[in-house]
Design a protein around this motif. Structure first.
Motif, PDB file in Angstrom:
ATOM      1  N   VAL A 289       0.793  -1.203   0.117  1.00 30.65           N
ATOM      2  CA  VAL A 289      -0.164   0.052   0.072  1.00 30.65           C
ATOM      3  C   VAL A 289       0.869   1.299   0.136  1.00 30.65           C
ATOM      4  O   VAL A 289       2.330   1.564   0.415  1.00 30.65           O
ATOM      5  CB  VAL A 289      -0.977   0.017   0.872  1.00 30.65           C
ATOM      6  CG1 VAL A 289      -2.097  -1.053   0.919  1.00 30.65           C
ATOM      7  CG2 VAL A 289      -0.024  -0.074   2.478  1.00 30.65           C
ATOM      8  N   ALA A 290       0.165   2.746  -0.847  1.00 31.23           N
ATOM      9  CA  ALA A 290       1.699   3.361  -0.990  1.00 31.23           C
ATOM     10  C   ALA A 290       0.797   4.489   0.601  1.00 31.23           C
ATOM     11  O   ALA A 290       1.068   5.341   0.406  1.00 31.23           O
ATOM     12  CB  ALA A 290       1.266   4.336  -1.561  1.00 31.23           C
ATOM     13  N   SER A 291      -0.293   3.794   0.999  1.00 32.58           N
ATOM     14  CA  SER A 291      -1.619   5.323   2.169  1.00 32.58           C
ATOM     15  C   SER A 291      -1.067   3.614   2.823  1.00 32.58           C
ATOM     16  O   SER A 291      -2.308   2.453   2.760  1.00 32.58           O
ATOM     17  CB  SER A 291      -2.348   5.910   0.994  1.00 32.58           C
ATOM     18  OG  SER A 291      -3.122   6.434   2.260  1.00 32.58           O
ATOM     19  N   ARG A 292      -0.950   4.352   4.178  1.00 31.05           N
ATOM     20  CA  ARG A 292      -2.072   3.334   5.342  1.00 31.05           C
ATOM     21  C   ARG A 292      -3.088   3.569   5.654  1.00 31.05           C
ATOM     22  O   ARG A 292      -3.727   3.430   6.727  1.00 31.05           O
ATOM     23  CB  ARG A 292      -0.616   3.739   6.832  1.00 31.05           C
ATOM     24  CG  ARG A 292       0.741   3.093   6.413  1.00 31.05           C
ATOM     25  CD  ARG A 292       1.949   3.499   7.812  1.00 31.05           C
ATOM     26  NE  ARG A 292       1.941   5.492   7.914  1.00 31.05           N
ATOM     27  CZ  ARG A 292       2.474   5.251   8.776  1.00 31.05           C
ATOM     28  NH1 ARG A 292       2.982   5.324   9.500  1.00 31.05           N
ATOM     29  NH2 ARG A 292       2.391   7.392   8.893  1.00 31.05           N
ATOM     30  N   LYS A 293      -3.595   4.654   5.480  1.00 27.60           N
ATOM     31  CA  LYS A 293      -4.875   4.562   5.507  1.00 27.60           C
ATOM     32  C   LYS A 293      -5.920   3.830   4.437  1.00 27.60           C
ATOM     33  O   LYS A 293      -6.039   3.963   3.561  1.00 27.60           O
ATOM     34  CB  LYS A 293      -5.508   6.232   5.331  1.00 27.60           C
ATOM     35  CG  LYS A 293      -5.209   7.383   6.279  1.00 27.60           C
ATOM     36  CD  LYS A 293      -6.327   7.742   7.759  1.00 27.60           C
ATOM     37  CE  LYS A 293      -6.051   7.715   8.282  1.00 27.60           C
ATOM     38  NZ  LYS A 293      -6.802   8.391   9.656  1.00 27.60           N
ATOM     39  N   THR A 294      -6.847   2.717   5.000  1.00 28.21           N
ATOM     40  CA  THR A 294      -7.709   1.626   4.700  1.00 28.21           C
ATOM     41  C   THR A 294      -8.569   2.590   4.209  1.00 28.21           C
ATOM     42  O   THR A 294      -8.927   3.460   4.844  1.00 28.21           O
ATOM     43  CB  THR A 294      -7.964   0.275   5.267  1.00 28.21           C
ATOM     44  OG1 THR A 294      -6.031   0.040   5.522  1.00 28.21           O
ATOM     45  CG2 THR A 294      -8.150  -0.235   4.491  1.00 28.21           C
ATOM     46  N   LEU A 295      -9.502   2.178   2.269  1.00 29.04           N
ATOM     47  CA  LEU A 295     -10.897   3.612   2.276  1.00 29.04           C
ATOM     48  C   LEU A 295     -11.600   2.108   2.839  1.00 29.04           C
ATOM     49  O   LEU A 295     -11.435   0.810   3.172  1.00 29.04           O
ATOM     50  CB  LEU A 295     -10.214   2.960   0.482  1.00 29.04           C
ATOM     51  CG  LEU A 295      -9.115   3.396  -0.320  1.00 29.04           C
ATOM     52  CD1 LEU A 295      -9.723   3.324  -0.856  1.00 29.04           C
ATOM     53  CD2 LEU A 295      -9.450   5.283   0.029  1.00 29.04           C
ATOM     54  N   GLY A 296     -12.653   2.735   3.418  1.00 25.43           N
ATOM     55  CA  GLY A 296     -13.628   2.656   4.023  1.00 25.43           C
ATOM     56  C   GLY A 296     -13.824   1.753   5.238  1.00 25.43           C
ATOM     57  O   GLY A 296     -12.776   2.255   6.346  1.00 25.43           O
ATOM     58  N   ASN A 297     -15.113   0.140   4.919  1.00 21.46           N
ATOM     59  CA  ASN A 297     -14.178   0.096   6.042  1.00 21.46           C
ATOM     60  C   ASN A 297     -13.798  -1.831   5.846  1.00 21.46           C
ATOM     61  O   ASN A 297     -14.513  -2.551   6.009  1.00 21.46           O
ATOM     62  CB  ASN A 297     -15.724  -0.355   6.928  1.00 21.46           C
ATOM     63  CG  ASN A 297     -16.058   0.285   7.515  1.00 21.46           C
ATOM     64  OD1 ASN A 297     -15.023   1.150   8.285  1.00 21.46           O
ATOM     65  ND2 ASN A 297     -17.859   0.674   7.936  1.00 21.46           N
ATOM     66  N   LEU A 298     -13.183  -1.601   4.124  1.00 17.80           N
ATOM     67  CA  LEU A 298     -12.188  -2.796   4.119  1.00 17.80           C
ATOM     68  C   LEU A 298     -11.966  -3.475   5.234  1.00 17.80           C
ATOM     69  O   LEU A 298     -10.487  -3.155   5.850  1.00 17.80           O
ATOM     70  CB  LEU A 298     -11.633  -2.467   2.717  1.00 17.80           C
ATOM     71  CG  LEU A 298     -11.917  -2.069   1.458  1.00 17.80           C
ATOM     72  CD1 LEU A 298     -11.131  -1.182   0.422  1.00 17.80           C
ATOM     73  CD2 LEU A 298     -13.132  -2.785   0.774  1.00 17.80           C
ATOM     74  N   PRO A 299     -11.516  -4.562   5.261  1.00 17.55           N
ATOM     75  CA  PRO A 299     -10.874  -6.044   6.162  1.00 17.55           C
ATOM     76  C   PRO A 299      -9.438  -5.653   5.875  1.00 17.55           C
ATOM     77  O   PRO A 299      -9.399  -6.393   6.589  1.00 17.55           O
ATOM     78  CB  PRO A 299     -12.054  -7.127   6.089  1.00 17.55           C
ATOM     79  CG  PRO A 299     -12.255  -6.836   4.459  1.00 17.55           C
ATOM     80  CD  PRO A 299     -12.431  -5.763   4.087  1.00 17.55           C
ATOM     81  N   ASP A 300      -8.855  -5.911   4.788  1.00 19.60           N
ATOM     82  CA  ASP A 300      -7.582  -6.271   4.751  1.00 19.60           C
ATOM     83  C   ASP A 300      -6.972  -5.296   3.138  1.00 19.60           C
ATOM     84  O   ASP A 300      -7.347  -4.705   2.674  1.00 19.60           O
ATOM     85  CB  ASP A 300      -7.924  -7.559   3.732  1.00 19.60           C
ATOM     86  CG  ASP A 300      -6.755  -8.290   4.448  1.00 19.60           C
ATOM     87  OD1 ASP A 300      -5.201  -7.512   4.479  1.00 19.60           O
ATOM     88  OD2 ASP A 300      -6.490  -9.088   3.497  1.00 19.60           O
ATOM     89  N   ARG A 301      -5.360  -5.359   3.305  1.00 23.41           N
ATOM     90  CA  ARG A 301      -4.888  -4.308   2.121  1.00 23.41           C
ATOM     91  C   ARG A 301      -4.474  -4.996   1.498  1.00 23.41           C
ATOM     92  O   ARG A 301      -4.905  -5.174   0.402  1.00 23.41           O
ATOM     93  CB  ARG A 301      -3.706  -4.197   3.415  1.00 23.41           C
ATOM     94  CG  ARG A 301      -3.602  -3.030   3.873  1.00 23.41           C
ATOM     95  CD  ARG A 301      -1.893  -3.100   4.993  1.00 23.41           C
ATOM     96  NE  ARG A 301      -1.787  -1.681   5.856  1.00 23.41           N
ATOM     97  CZ  ARG A 301      -0.907  -1.236   5.829  1.00 23.41           C
ATOM     98  NH1 ARG A 301       0.646  -1.718   5.604  1.00 23.41           N
ATOM     99  NH2 ARG A 301      -0.684  -0.029   7.255  1.00 23.41           N
TER     100      ARG A 301
END
Length: 428
Positions: A289-301
């Motif tokens: 990942v380039a951003s540590r903020k996961t989108l929405g409530n996604l459960p996994d990277r």
């Protein structure tokens, strides 16, 4: 022979499974027809909702000779209007993003509300009817935060089917609660159809896209089984197994992933979630990942990349940490604008949560590489030696689907009936 007959003849003799004849890429008359029959009648992807998050935020987009204002009104609804003052036709806003209280014509200060109603004019007299001179509306539709407009008087209604099918795929990525981290406009020196054809295949990827082929598996875009050596055949078989296992895992998380292909619809589209190589996280050079903020409530990277293509002018990639969208807009027969936006979570902070270079470097490089390829294809189409060549049935099937869709839409516009079995057309 008249130009009208010539265009109809080009449509009629298009051979399925082969590239288009040169005038489709070089002729001003064909280009003008494309603006009218394709970009003037279909749903065109133009923007994302994070570009207009607050009332009064607007973005102006040129589609051929038409200029369209997309804005957020006081009720937080997305609206679109032709960028033409009802007084003497001046443009109200320049191309690009801005924020307004009302829309005020810079020429004579006619003033319009965010709902398009004419609010104020000076020197028009007491009997002037403001209600008859509001801005002309343009059809607009947000699909999961992706904004489409249609310039036709009556827009294709199958946008409802597209939205119903695709929103379960893209809504978990919560695009509406993202922000634009970076945006680029790249003018490719080629016809818009060459830009789209190039996007619809990865036959060219190995050898041309060293950055993109780090996260992307080439096998995800087709291959000829009899052309693989034993080692590559093993890798292809492992990819098929990985795809099946990944789809099962992602769908167990409530993330639709399997392919939907409706590219032949009037509002054609296709989607599929594909595995990413390496860590499986993102389309970056290290596949993480380039951003540590996961989108929405996604459960996994490690959610691979959800790809979404639309006819006639867009493609998009949704990952756990960011989204990349692409809009293709024709400028001239041999110049095309490719507008790319990278989106991250709205609370992500550059330099803290994400590194801009890591976020953008793969697609920045890939876009330029694609532009170079489109330029040499355009140069080839102008040669007297050019003639339509055969597509690979294994790796260029989506190119054929794009060209078939395009020819069918021209046929419908010109009142021709296409006999798909014979590959010819007759007057309706």
């Amino acid at each position: 022979m008249s130009e009208s007959v010539s265009v109809d003849a080009l449509i009629a003799r298009r051979k399925p499974g082969y590239s288009l004849e040169a005038p489709f890429y070089t002729s001003q008359s064909v280009f003008d027809l494309d603006l009218k029959a394709i970009f003037g009648r279909h749903w065109i992807y133009v923007a994302v909702e994070p570009e207009i998050p607050e009332p009064g935020d607007c973005v102006t987009v040129d589609i051929g000779r038409a200029s369209v204002i997309i804005l957020r009104d006081d009720d937080l609804q997305v609206r679109a209007f032709y960028n033409v003052c009802r007084h003497r036709g001046a443009r109200l806003t320049p191309e690009g993003a801005s924020s307004v209280g009302n829309l005020v014509c810079p020429y004579h200060q006619w003033t319009y509300g965010l709902d398009g109603k004419l609010l104020f004019t000076e020197h028009m007299g007491a009997e002037f009817d403001h209600s008859c001179h509001g801005l002309k509306p343009v059809h607009v539709r947000s699909v999961g935060g992706l904004i489409f407009v249609c310039l036709a008087k009556e827009a294709p209604t199958d946008i409802d089917a597209l939205a119903a099918a695709i929103e379960p795929y893209i809504l978990p990525h919560d695009l509406r609660n993202c922000k634009i981290a970076h945006s680029t406009d790249l003018v490719e020196l080629g016809n818009w159809k060459l830009t789209m054809e190039n996007n619809r295949e990865c036959y060219h990827c190995v050898g041309n896209h060293p950055e993109l082929t780090v996260p992307l598996f080439e096998y995800g875009f087709g291959f000829a089984p009899d052309s693989l050596d034993d080692n590559r055949r093993v890798h292809a078989e492992r990819y098929d197994q990985l795809l099946a296992e990944s789809h099962a895992r992602w769908e167990s998380m409530g993330l639709p992933s399997r392919e939907i292909d409706r590219l032949t619809d009037i509002t054609g589209f296709r989607t599929q979630r594909l595995p990413i190589d390496g860590s499986g996280e993102s389309q970056t050079k290290d596949t993480r990942v380039a951003s540590r903020k996961t989108l929405g409530n996604l459960p996994d990277r490690s959610l691979g990349g959800l790809s979404f293509w639309t006819q006639p002018n867009s493609w998009h990639h949704f990952m756990s940490d960011h989204i990349v969208t692409f809009s293709v807009l024709p400028l001239t027969p041999d110049r095309t604008l490719v507008r790319t936006r990278w989106l991250v979570h709205k609370d992500a902070v550059e330099g803290v949560d994400y590194n801009l270079q890591a976020l953008t470097e793969v697609w920045t490089a890939t876009n330029q590489q694609d532009a170079d390829l489109v330029a040499i294809a355009q140069a080839g189409a102008t040669s007297p030696a050019y003639e339509p060549g055969p597509y690979s049935p294994h790796t260029e099937g989506l190119v054929e689907k794009f060209c078939a869709w395009y020819i069918d839409r021209l046929s419908a516009h010109r009142g021709l009936h296409r006999d798909l079995s014979a590959g010819v057309e007759v007057a309706a």
